[in-house]
Design a protein around this motif. Structure first.
Motif, PDB file in Angstrom:
ATOM      1  N   LEU A  91      59.567  -4.853 -64.194  1.00 51.43           N
ATOM      2  CA  LEU A  91      58.243  -4.656 -64.793  1.00 51.43           C
ATOM      3  C   LEU A  91      57.197  -4.311 -63.740  1.00 51.43           C
ATOM      4  CD1 LEU A  91      58.247  -7.511 -67.452  1.00 51.43           C
ATOM      5  CD2 LEU A  91      58.610  -5.069 -67.807  1.00 51.43           C
ATOM      6  N   GLN A  92      57.291  -4.922 -62.579  1.00 54.04           N
ATOM      7  CA  GLN A  92      56.342  -4.586 -61.521  1.00 54.04           C
ATOM      8  C   GLN A  92      56.563  -3.150 -61.019  1.00 54.04           C
ATOM      9  OE1 GLN A  92      53.854  -6.325 -60.843  1.00 54.04           O
ATOM     10  NE2 GLN A  92      54.282  -8.493 -61.067  1.00 54.04           N
ATOM     11  N   MET A 187      50.073  -2.157 -44.105  1.00 53.94           N
ATOM     12  CA  MET A 187      50.279  -3.431 -44.794  1.00 53.94           C
ATOM     13  C   MET A 187      51.597  -4.092 -44.407  1.00 53.94           C
ATOM     14  SD  MET A 187      47.628  -4.054 -46.531  1.00 53.94           S
ATOM     15  CE  MET A 187      46.165  -3.176 -47.095  1.00 53.94           C
ATOM     16  N   THR A 188      52.363  -3.482 -43.522  1.00 53.89           N
ATOM     17  CA  THR A 188      53.635  -4.082 -43.122  1.00 53.89           C
ATOM     18  C   THR A 188      53.421  -5.419 -42.419  1.00 53.89           C
ATOM     19  OG1 THR A 188      54.622  -1.889 -42.906  1.00 53.89           O
ATOM     20  CG2 THR A 188      55.751  -3.700 -41.808  1.00 53.89           C
ATOM     21  N   TYR A 189      52.444  -5.470 -41.507  1.00 52.87           N
ATOM     22  CA  TYR A 189      52.203  -6.719 -40.768  1.00 52.87           C
ATOM     23  C   TYR A 189      51.687  -7.829 -41.679  1.00 52.87           C
ATOM     24  CZ  TYR A 189      50.402 -10.038 -37.382  1.00 52.87           C
ATOM     25  OH  TYR A 189      50.138 -11.187 -36.691  1.00 52.87           O
ATOM     26  N   PRO A 190      50.674  -7.603 -42.547  1.00 47.53           N
ATOM     27  CA  PRO A 190      50.256  -8.701 -43.433  1.00 47.53           C
ATOM     28  C   PRO A 190      51.375  -9.210 -44.338  1.00 47.53           C
ATOM     29  CG  PRO A 190      48.595  -6.991 -43.396  1.00 47.53           C
ATOM     30  CD  PRO A 190      49.779  -6.437 -42.676  1.00 47.53           C
ATOM     31  N   VAL A 191      52.167  -8.290 -44.875  1.00 44.26           N
ATOM     32  CA  VAL A 191      53.274  -8.723 -45.735  1.00 44.26           C
ATOM     33  C   VAL A 191      54.298  -9.520 -44.936  1.00 44.26           C
ATOM     34  CG1 VAL A 191      55.179  -7.916 -47.175  1.00 44.26           C
ATOM     35  CG2 VAL A 191      52.936  -6.837 -47.374  1.00 44.26           C
ATOM     36  N   PHE A 205      53.437 -15.073 -55.709  1.00 45.78           N
ATOM     37  CA  PHE A 205      52.164 -15.228 -56.426  1.00 45.78           C
ATOM     38  C   PHE A 205      51.136 -14.220 -55.935  1.00 45.78           C
ATOM     39  CE2 PHE A 205      47.898 -17.102 -56.636  1.00 45.78           C
ATOM     40  CZ  PHE A 205      47.774 -17.268 -58.003  1.00 45.78           C
ATOM     41  N   ALA A 206      51.073 -13.995 -54.607  1.00 48.14           N
ATOM     42  CA  ALA A 206      50.149 -12.986 -54.074  1.00 48.14           C
ATOM     43  C   ALA A 206      50.504 -11.595 -54.596  1.00 48.14           C
ATOM     44  CB  ALA A 206      50.180 -13.011 -52.550  1.00 48.14           C
ATOM     45  N   LEU A 207      51.794 -11.291 -54.690  1.00 50.55           N
ATOM     46  CA  LEU A 207      52.231 -10.012 -55.252  1.00 50.55           C
ATOM     47  C   LEU A 207      51.814  -9.882 -56.709  1.00 50.55           C
ATOM     48  CD1 LEU A 207      54.002  -7.426 -55.398  1.00 50.55           C
ATOM     49  CD2 LEU A 207      55.955  -8.925 -55.760  1.00 50.55           C
ATOM     50  N   SER A 208      52.032 -10.911 -57.506  1.00 55.53           N
ATOM     51  CA  SER A 208      51.666 -10.864 -58.923  1.00 55.53           C
ATOM     52  C   SER A 208      50.164 -10.759 -59.107  1.00 55.53           C
ATOM     53  CB  SER A 208      52.206 -12.113 -59.634  1.00 55.53           C
ATOM     54  OG  SER A 208      53.595 -12.256 -59.457  1.00 55.53           O
ATOM     55  N   LEU A 209      49.414 -11.490 -58.297  1.00 56.14           N
ATOM     56  CA  LEU A 209      47.953 -11.431 -58.407  1.00 56.14           C
ATOM     57  C   LEU A 209      47.427 -10.055 -58.039  1.00 56.14           C
ATOM     58  CD1 LEU A 209      45.421 -13.108 -59.009  1.00 56.14           C
ATOM     59  CD2 LEU A 209      45.342 -13.698 -56.573  1.00 56.14           C
ATOM     60  N   PHE A 241      58.357  -4.304 -52.475  1.00 60.30           N
ATOM     61  CA  PHE A 241      59.680  -4.061 -51.892  1.00 60.30           C
ATOM     62  C   PHE A 241      60.033  -5.135 -50.866  1.00 60.30           C
ATOM     63  CE2 PHE A 241      58.207   0.094 -53.353  1.00 60.30           C
ATOM     64  CZ  PHE A 241      59.308   0.521 -54.083  1.00 60.30           C
ATOM     65  N   GLY A 242      59.092  -5.491 -49.998  1.00 60.79           N
ATOM     66  CA  GLY A 242      59.405  -6.475 -48.966  1.00 60.79           C
ATOM     67  C   GLY A 242      59.626  -7.866 -49.511  1.00 60.79           C
ATOM     68  N   THR A 243      58.793  -8.296 -50.455  1.00 60.92           N
ATOM     69  CA  THR A 243      58.896  -9.660 -50.963  1.00 60.92           C
ATOM     70  C   THR A 243      60.153  -9.859 -51.783  1.00 60.92           C
ATOM     71  OG1 THR A 243      56.475  -9.810 -51.001  1.00 60.92           O
ATOM     72  CG2 THR A 243      57.702 -11.422 -52.312  1.00 60.92           C
TER      73      THR A 243
END
Length: 316
Positions: A91-92, A187-191, A205-209, A241-243
């Motif tokens: 779904l995401q 955004m690679t480093y923050p993830v 949760f951060a991904l969903s938000l 993808f990373g999470t």
């Protein structure tokens, strides 16, 4: 006479050095009687027992692998955790691919019809009627499908924009085309930092938000909302993808990671086959606002997945 000389020397050394550590003479009565154990040598500088000042301490041992990592491939593929993970990812990913495929139409709709909105049920929706009223069919007998296509393109803003609007639309679309790949790299480093320092349920949760906030920004008309949505979408896509890859590897181990990851994206690919139908609904309606509102509702429901991970982590 030799023994008497040694005794006098030892007595003189004993008075000078009570520890008798400097006496090396054998058969010395006074020294042997007062001798003490020599203290162990001090560790050298830079030894492993005494790390240097400012040096890093030893890293903590890695946590033990979860119980699901020792399960068989069939048990892992049919577990509740993997099924929910597949549904969440599908779904995401549908949200991500739908926005990439329709961003040009959504930008044009936001720029041209930005003033033609009304606040309904807390959401910005088109004020003008989208579908033709009863008794006035959209397709004319003489024009057929061409008339319907022209009507839908006119509703999305094609053909009724001046030069300034067209220039603004082109600038926004070009900005998104640059921000999407560059933002994914930045955004690679923050993830990665979040995956290294936060628990898995917090990262999900951060991904969903991020997905919910992006869907909300698509309902807000204006250039500032579009740029904010572009930046948030760059993080949202990189984190997806990373999470999810990290969750599959950490939860089920590395033994069956390739097969599980392939099944997950195969299921997500089948779900994304609905993209042409959903995009056609937006073009037929002349607006993507209702589709974005539905995406916001689905994203809010998907917040239950990190909550389930939090409860499951607390139970373990």
């Amino acid at each position: 006479m030799v023994r008497a000389s040694r005794a006098r020397i030892c007595s003189w050394l004993t008075r000078r050095c009570p520890s008798s550590s400097s006496c090396r003479l054998p058969s010395c009565g006074p020294c042997t009687s007062t001798s003490r154990a020599r203290p162990p040598p001090a560790p050298r500088r830079g030894n492993a027992q005494t790390p240097r000042r400012g040096g890093r301490s030893q890293p903590p041992p890695p946590p033990p692998p979860p119980a699901s990592a020792a399960a068989s491939f069939f048990q892992q593929a049919t577990s509740t955790h993997f099924i929910l993970c597949c549904l969440f990812t599908a779904l995401q990913l549908l949200h991500v691919n739908l926005y990439i495929g329709s961003v040009d139409d959504q930008v044009r709709e936001s720029v041209i019809h930005g003033s033609n909105t009304t606040l309904a049920a807390g959401l910005l929706l088109p004020a003008a009627p989208i579908f033709s009223p009863p008794g006035q069919p959209l397709l004319g007998a003489a024009f057929g499908a061409a008339a319907a296509l022209d009507e839908r393109e006119h509703a999305l803003g094609y053909g009724n924009a001046d030069e300034d609007m067209e220039a603004q639309i082109s600038t926004l679309c070009a900005a998104f085309a640059w921000m999407l790949p560059l933002g994914g790299v930045l955004m690679t480093y923050p993830v990665g930092w979040m995956l290294d320092n936060l628990s898995m349920w917090q990262c999900v949760f951060a991904l969903s938000l991020a997905g919910v906030m992006h869907s909300a920004l698509t309902l807000v008309q204006g250039t500032a909302a579009l740029y904010a949505g572009f930046l948030l979408f760059a993080y949202y896509r990189a984190a997806l993808f990373g999470t999810m890859a990290t969750e599959v590897a950490f939860t089920f181990g590395h033994g069956n990671f390739g097969k599980l990851w392939g099944i997950l994206y195969c299921i997500a690919g089948f779900c994304n086959m609905m993209l042409p139908t959903i995009a056609k609904m937006g073009t037929d309606a002349g607006s993507f606002s209702y589709i974005n509102a539905a995406s916001l509702l689905v994203g809010a429901m998907l917040l239950g997945y990190p909550l389930w991970l939090y409860l499951r982590e607390g139970a373990e």
